[in-house]
Design an enzyme around this catalytic site. Structure first.
Site, PDB file in Angstrom:
ATOM      1  N   CYS A  77      -9.457   0.744  -0.767  1.00  0.00           N
ATOM      2  CA  CYS A  77      -8.841   0.256  -1.791  1.00  0.00           C
ATOM      3  C   CYS A  77      -9.977  -1.263  -2.005  1.00  0.00           C
ATOM      4  O   CYS A  77     -11.081  -0.759  -2.453  1.00  0.00           O
ATOM      5  CB  CYS A  77      -7.423  -0.360  -1.597  1.00  0.00           C
ATOM      6  SG  CYS A  77      -6.891  -1.100  -3.230  1.00  0.00           S
ATOM      7  N   HIS A 179      -4.446   4.168  -0.640  1.00  0.00           N
ATOM      8  CA  HIS A 179      -4.174   3.689   0.551  1.00  0.00           C
ATOM      9  C   HIS A 179      -3.803   4.943   1.447  1.00  0.00           C
ATOM     10  O   HIS A 179      -2.556   5.439   1.476  1.00  0.00           O
ATOM     11  CB  HIS A 179      -2.997   2.797   0.663  1.00  0.00           C
ATOM     12  CG  HIS A 179      -3.453   1.408   0.148  1.00  0.00           C
ATOM     13  ND1 HIS A 179      -3.885   0.584   1.041  1.00  0.00           N
ATOM     14  CD2 HIS A 179      -3.635   0.956  -1.105  1.00  0.00           C
ATOM     15  CE1 HIS A 179      -4.282  -0.613   0.209  1.00  0.00           C
ATOM     16  NE2 HIS A 179      -4.223  -0.476  -0.933  1.00  0.00           N
ATOM     17  N   GLU A 181      -3.089   5.099   4.592  1.00  0.00           N
ATOM     18  CA  GLU A 181      -2.169   4.780   5.459  1.00  0.00           C
ATOM     19  C   GLU A 181      -0.673   4.852   4.906  1.00  0.00           C
ATOM     20  O   GLU A 181       0.283   4.528   5.596  1.00  0.00           O
ATOM     21  CB  GLU A 181      -2.545   3.420   6.138  1.00  0.00           C
ATOM     22  CG  GLU A 181      -2.123   2.126   5.262  1.00  0.00           C
ATOM     23  CD  GLU A 181      -3.293   1.779   4.307  1.00  0.00           C
ATOM     24  OE1 GLU A 181      -3.272   0.695   3.689  1.00  0.00           O
ATOM     25  OE2 GLU A 181      -4.171   2.695   4.014  1.00  0.00           O
TER      26      GLU A 181
END
Length: 197
Positions: A77, A179, A181
């Site tokens: 990001c 993202h 994650e």
């Protein structure tokens, strides 16, 4: 393998550490230049503002250090956006300058709210090891208001009123606008692919 998550002081670092642990790897969160140098992989997370992250990197004398790294580096990001020469954020911020003549710019979509939050598709433009076992119609989780425009380093694009780079690569520097994650199994697969490069 030594995996380092760069402590930018602005990000939710724990979620990335947990995502890496679920893949069977260990990582450490640090901004110690010696440990960065020893790392096999470096991840630059992205939550916060370009000016705040660059201020920390300058204070720790890490800007040129990161720019000259030879091991694989993944920017997530904002971590990808600071690979540009500049960011429009905060009335203009000089960033690391890995991508030649590129600026991170405000995402200008006429009828859609900012930030761009939620699941969105990636459109894979170039075959790459980062996309191993990832289907062309895969969706990832995005939270951002600034973008890296589509250019010669773009590996995939996404659309939110306008098309923008969702995955980039220049040499050993990789960037994802989403993202991983926070992107469930598909995000885990992409992280795994990066860690195995």
């Amino acid at each position: 393998m030594t995996i380092v998550i760069l402590n930018t002081g602005c990000a939710n670092l724990t979620s990335i550490k947990i995502a890496i642990k679920k893949l069977g790897y260990t990582s450490q969160i640090t901004s110690d230049p010696y440990l960065l140098l020893k790392s096999k992989k470096l991840i630059i997370p992205g939550v916060g503002t370009a000016s705040a992250v660059m201020k920390i990197l300058h204070e720790k004398n890490l800007v040129s250090f990161i720019k000259n790294m030879k091991q694989p580096v993944l920017g997530i990001c904002l971590g990808m956006q600071i690979f540009c020469q500049f960011s429009e954020e905060c009335n203009g911020t000089k960033t690391i300058g890995i991508l030649n003549n590129d600026s991170a710019v405000l995402l200008k979509s006429s009828n859609l709210p900012l930030p761009h939050i939620g699941w969105n598709y990636i459109n894979i433009k170039k075959k790459h090891l980062l996309f191993k076992n990832i289907q062309k119609d895969s969706r990832f989780y995005f939270v951002h208001s600034y973008i890296v425009p589509v250019g010669k380093y773009t590996l995939s694009t996404s659309d939110y009123g306008v098309s923008f780079s969702s995955v980039i690569q220049k040499n050993n520097f990789f960037g994802v606008q989403f993202h991983p994650e926070k992107s469930g199994d598909i995000g885990s697969q992409l992280l795994k692919n990066f860690l195995e490069i």
